[in-house]
Motif scaffolding. Structure first.
Motif, PDB file in Angstrom:
ATOM      1  N   SER A  53     -18.618  -4.413  15.953  1.00 26.81           N
ATOM      2  CA  SER A  53     -17.875  -4.228  14.709  1.00 26.81           C
ATOM      3  C   SER A  53     -18.726  -3.581  13.624  1.00 26.81           C
ATOM      4  O   SER A  53     -19.951  -3.613  13.673  1.00 26.81           O
ATOM      5  CB  SER A  53     -17.391  -5.583  14.195  1.00 26.81           C
ATOM      6  OG  SER A  53     -16.569  -6.208  15.144  1.00 26.81           O
ATOM      7  N   TYR A  95     -18.633  -3.847   6.418  1.00 25.31           N
ATOM      8  CA  TYR A  95     -18.698  -3.149   5.138  1.00 25.31           C
ATOM      9  C   TYR A  95     -19.089  -4.185   4.084  1.00 25.31           C
ATOM     10  O   TYR A  95     -18.411  -5.206   3.935  1.00 25.31           O
ATOM     11  CB  TYR A  95     -17.349  -2.513   4.799  1.00 25.31           C
ATOM     12  CG  TYR A  95     -16.954  -1.438   5.779  1.00 25.31           C
ATOM     13  CD1 TYR A  95     -17.439  -0.148   5.628  1.00 25.31           C
ATOM     14  CD2 TYR A  95     -16.120  -1.718   6.849  1.00 25.31           C
ATOM     15  CE1 TYR A  95     -17.087   0.844   6.537  1.00 25.31           C
ATOM     16  CE2 TYR A  95     -15.770  -0.730   7.757  1.00 25.31           C
ATOM     17  CZ  TYR A  95     -16.259   0.543   7.591  1.00 25.31           C
ATOM     18  OH  TYR A  95     -15.908   1.530   8.491  1.00 25.31           O
ATOM     19  N   GLY A 131     -12.310   1.144   7.520  1.00 24.79           N
ATOM     20  CA  GLY A 131     -12.240  -0.027   8.387  1.00 24.79           C
ATOM     21  C   GLY A 131     -11.050  -0.029   9.320  1.00 24.79           C
ATOM     22  O   GLY A 131     -10.046   0.635   9.093  1.00 24.79           O
ATOM     23  N   ASP A 134     -13.046  -4.710  12.156  1.00 20.75           N
ATOM     24  CA  ASP A 134     -14.172  -4.675  11.226  1.00 20.75           C
ATOM     25  C   ASP A 134     -14.091  -5.806  10.200  1.00 20.75           C
ATOM     26  O   ASP A 134     -13.093  -6.521  10.118  1.00 20.75           O
ATOM     27  CB  ASP A 134     -14.215  -3.328  10.512  1.00 20.75           C
ATOM     28  CG  ASP A 134     -14.447  -2.170  11.466  1.00 20.75           C
ATOM     29  OD1 ASP A 134     -15.116  -2.376  12.498  1.00 20.75           O
ATOM     30  OD2 ASP A 134     -13.957  -1.063  11.186  1.00 20.75           O
ATOM     31  N   ILE A 163     -15.122  -6.914   5.972  1.00 18.42           N
ATOM     32  CA  ILE A 163     -15.582  -6.536   4.646  1.00 18.42           C
ATOM     33  C   ILE A 163     -16.053  -7.804   3.947  1.00 18.42           C
ATOM     34  O   ILE A 163     -15.424  -8.859   4.066  1.00 18.42           O
ATOM     35  CB  ILE A 163     -14.502  -5.816   3.812  1.00 18.42           C
ATOM     36  CG1 ILE A 163     -15.117  -5.259   2.519  1.00 18.42           C
ATOM     37  CG2 ILE A 163     -13.324  -6.731   3.517  1.00 18.42           C
ATOM     38  CD1 ILE A 163     -14.200  -4.343   1.725  1.00 18.42           C
ATOM     39  N   PHE A 174      -7.946  -4.458   2.761  1.00 22.38           N
ATOM     40  CA  PHE A 174      -8.748  -4.163   3.947  1.00 22.38           C
ATOM     41  C   PHE A 174      -7.978  -4.502   5.223  1.00 22.38           C
ATOM     42  O   PHE A 174      -7.300  -5.524   5.298  1.00 22.38           O
ATOM     43  CB  PHE A 174     -10.064  -4.934   3.877  1.00 22.38           C
ATOM     44  CG  PHE A 174     -11.069  -4.513   4.894  1.00 22.38           C
ATOM     45  CD1 PHE A 174     -11.718  -3.294   4.785  1.00 22.38           C
ATOM     46  CD2 PHE A 174     -11.369  -5.324   5.970  1.00 22.38           C
ATOM     47  CE1 PHE A 174     -12.641  -2.893   5.727  1.00 22.38           C
ATOM     48  CE2 PHE A 174     -12.293  -4.938   6.920  1.00 22.38           C
ATOM     49  CZ  PHE A 174     -12.934  -3.718   6.799  1.00 22.38           C
TER      50      PHE A 174
END
Length: 185
Positions: A2, A5, A128, A132, A134, A145
């Motif tokens: 992954s 962020y 993303g 993923d 954040i 997101f």
């Protein structure tokens, strides 16, 4: 693996402390960073214009200290094999913000490459995938997101009702745990 962020201000870098200390220095006050109630430091008794001027000063970003455990935690995620991308909104009024943030990361992380590990944007929902993560302290950035949003605890995000951590150690343990689980799915 992954992509993670990671926001910089008040997640990796203690910008809150840097601003409060600068206000104290200029105004002769004795405010404490932990007394901050909102993003624009309304409890400090100075105007938003005054605070904006501080954010436009040279070295305000570059000399800010890291959040406790952030450097070690991010290096642990990197060592685990996760792709680290710093996703930060620069202070666009400042002539120094972007360069100082980049330099700060270069000084703190020997693996950091601004071409691979840094995105400047105020529209964090543009990046993303559902695989993923954040990590951010802004509810607005977390809401848009596509993947897993993790709130880094701050006084201005108390109403967020999703996943939240107030320290890097537990947050990193959680992310690695999720990555281990995903290997078996």
């Amino acid at each position: 693996m992954s992509v993670i962020y990671i926001d910089m201000d008040n997640v990796v870098v203690d910008l809150n402390r840097a601003v409060v200390e600068r206000v104290n220095q200029i105004m002769g006050t004795n405010h404490k960073p932990e007394d901050t109630k909102d993003w624009w430091w309304s409890n400090l008794g100075v105007s938003q214009e005054f605070l904006n001027d501080i954010l436009c000063e040279p070295y305000i970003f570059e000399e800010a200290k890291p959040m406790v455990g952030a450097i070690q935690g991010i290096n642990r995620l990197k060592d685990y094999g996760l792709d680290i991308v710093f996703l930060t909104t620069p202070h666009y009024d400042s002539d120094y913000s972007m360069e100082e943030k980049k330099r700060w990361l270069e000084w703190k992380f020997d693996w950091f490459d601004p071409y691979k590990n840094l995105i400047f944007s105020g529209r964090k929902g543009l990046v993303g995938t559902r695989d993923d993560y954040i990590i951010d302290d802004s509810i607005n950035n977390l809401k848009g997101f596509k993947g897993l949003s993790i709130c880094y605890d701050a006084p201005w995000n108390k109403e967020y009702d999703g996943i939240r951590f107030d320290n890097w150690r537990d947050m990193v343990d959680y992310i690695i745990y999720l990555e281990v689980l995903s290997i078996f799915n």
